[in-house]
Design a protein around this motif. Structure first.
Motif, PDB file in Angstrom:
ATOM      1  N   HIS A 163     -61.076  46.745  53.456  1.00 22.03           N
ATOM      2  CA  HIS A 163     -62.371  46.083  53.599  1.00 22.03           C
ATOM      3  C   HIS A 163     -62.896  46.153  55.035  1.00 22.03           C
ATOM      4  O   HIS A 163     -64.083  46.397  55.258  1.00 22.03           O
ATOM      5  N   SER A 197     -72.869  50.104  48.397  1.00 23.28           N
ATOM      6  CA  SER A 197     -72.343  50.190  47.030  1.00 23.28           C
ATOM      7  C   SER A 197     -70.826  50.339  47.011  1.00 23.28           C
ATOM      8  O   SER A 197     -70.144  49.729  46.180  1.00 23.28           O
ATOM      9  N   VAL A 198     -70.281  51.155  47.927  1.00 23.28           N
ATOM     10  CA  VAL A 198     -68.829  51.335  47.987  1.00 23.28           C
ATOM     11  C   VAL A 198     -68.149  50.020  48.348  1.00 23.28           C
ATOM     12  O   VAL A 198     -67.114  49.650  47.772  1.00 23.28           O
ATOM     13  N   ASN A 199     -68.727  49.295  49.306  1.00 24.09           N
ATOM     14  CA  ASN A 199     -68.176  47.998  49.706  1.00 24.09           C
ATOM     15  C   ASN A 199     -68.171  47.012  48.543  1.00 24.09           C
ATOM     16  O   ASN A 199     -67.202  46.263  48.351  1.00 24.09           O
ATOM     17  N   GLU A 200     -69.257  47.022  47.766  1.00 25.32           N
ATOM     18  CA  GLU A 200     -69.359  46.083  46.656  1.00 25.32           C
ATOM     19  C   GLU A 200     -68.354  46.406  45.553  1.00 25.32           C
ATOM     20  O   GLU A 200     -67.739  45.505  44.977  1.00 25.32           O
ATOM     21  N   VAL A 201     -68.168  47.709  45.283  1.00 25.44           N
ATOM     22  CA  VAL A 201     -67.172  48.105  44.298  1.00 25.44           C
ATOM     23  C   VAL A 201     -65.773  47.707  44.773  1.00 25.44           C
ATOM     24  O   VAL A 201     -64.956  47.166  43.995  1.00 25.44           O
ATOM     25  N   ALA A 202     -65.496  47.964  46.049  1.00 22.02           N
ATOM     26  CA  ALA A 202     -64.186  47.601  46.612  1.00 22.02           C
ATOM     27  C   ALA A 202     -63.966  46.091  46.553  1.00 22.02           C
ATOM     28  O   ALA A 202     -62.844  45.629  46.294  1.00 22.02           O
ATOM     29  N   TYR A 204     -65.248  44.003  44.283  1.00 19.39           N
ATOM     30  CA  TYR A 204     -64.966  43.640  42.894  1.00 19.39           C
ATOM     31  C   TYR A 204     -63.543  44.017  42.501  1.00 19.39           C
ATOM     32  O   TYR A 204     -62.840  43.255  41.821  1.00 19.39           O
ATOM     33  N   VAL A 205     -63.116  45.207  42.934  1.00 22.59           N
ATOM     34  CA  VAL A 205     -61.762  45.673  42.589  1.00 22.59           C
ATOM     35  C   VAL A 205     -60.708  44.774  43.222  1.00 22.59           C
ATOM     36  O   VAL A 205     -59.744  44.349  42.562  1.00 22.59           O
TER      37      VAL A 205
END
Length: 317
Positions: A163, A197-202, A204-205
């Protein structure tokens, strides 16, 4: 130092201004005193737990080994944000540098993630103790405990590195104001002028892996534990079995309850005061309550703390 610099056609943030507690300028002194007292109690309580477990051979068991890790985590967790927050009460401009914000974020996410996984490891320990008592010495050997504790720290560390690296890759534009008293991932994403978008996916994961999975594992463990306790014939046996789990269960409920309310509630419809209050409960009050809960509900810890206090009095006299 200027807090926003020009880079090409974009403004890049080099310093952040915290807006937390800014709604009540006349109460700054009271807020400082309350948070200082709670912080000192958190440090003292967790430090006493660490010392008591260290010097008392009776407490050299897997349950208290994990508790000592939890106390150390709580000390680190509160110390990541509170000292800077307390210092900001005396500053007209409550700021933190870009590098300081990333550092705070890194340690905050590391310790919070590690605590989530560690609480699940503690639930596993209680599950083995209640449901498989004869195999407990084998299934919870010193090596297994060390692996579980190290795994908890590694999960938090790896999650935080991912992160922090993703946040560092973003371009953060003005305004440079954070409506809080700390640096956190969702707050910094709002300041980005690049694709998140990549940060948001990370996010959520990691929320599923570090947050939800340990929570579900803990919940299932306690369902099995309660089922096993209810099958015990004697009332005294049931009470003794449940007493070994009550402290941890209370800590889990408080931690996940305040954590979920802090991160999973709707972003709209809440004032800055509510945001600050919930975060104070999660980041400062909960680490203070953990040693109190274990010392009040656990006979062995109470005896160890009493011996520690008695020996301290004898040394001082």
């Amino acid at each position: 130092m200027e807090d926003i610099k020009e880079r090409g056609n974009q403004t890049v943030v080099t310093e952040f201004i915290f807006l937390g507690f800014s709604n009540h300028p006349k109460l700054q002194g009271l807020f400082f005193l309350i948070i200082l007292v709670v912080y000192l109690l958190a440090l003292l309580g967790n430090l006493l737990i660490l010392i008591a477990i260290r010097i008392n051979p009776v407490l050299h068991t897997p349950m208290y080994y994990f508790l000592s890790n939890l106390s150390f985590l709580d000390i680190c967790y509160t110390s990541t944000t509170v000292p800077n927050m307390l210092a900001n009460f005396f500053r007209e401009k409550k700021t933190i540098s870009y590098e300081g914000c990333l550092s705070q974020l890194f340690f905050l996410v590391t310790f919070a993630g590690s605590e989530c996984v560690l609480l699940a490891a503690m639930a596993y320990d209680r599950f083995i103790a209640i449901c498989h008592p004869l195999r407990y010495p084998i299934l919870m050997s010193n090596r297994v405990c060390a692996y579980l504790a190290t795994g908890s720290w590694m999960c938090g560390l790896v999650n935080s590195l991912a992160h922090t690296g993703l946040i560092a890759a973003l371009t953060l534009c003005g305004p440079n104001q954070i409506s809080h008293f700390l640096c956190d991932i969702p707050l910094l994403l709002k300041l980005s002028c690049s694709d998140t978008s990549v940060n948001e996916v990370a996010l959520y994961v990691s929320s599923a892996i570090i947050g939800l999975c340990p929570c579900l594992f803990t919940a299932v463990s306690y369902m099995l534990i309660i089922s096993a306790i209810l099958k015990i014939q004697s009332a005294q046996g049931r009470q003794k079995a449940f007493s070994t789990c009550a402290s941890h269960l209370t800590v889990v409920v408080i931690y996940y309850g305040t954590g979920n309310f802090n991160y999973d509630r709707p972003s709209s419809g809440y004032s800055l005061d509510v945001d600050i209050l919930v975060s104070v409960l999660f980041c400062i009050v909960t680490p203070m309550l953990n040693p109190i809960i274990y010392s009040l509900r656990n006979k062995d810890v109470k005896v160890a703390l009493k011996k520690l206090c008695d020996s301290s009095v004898q040394i001082s006299s």
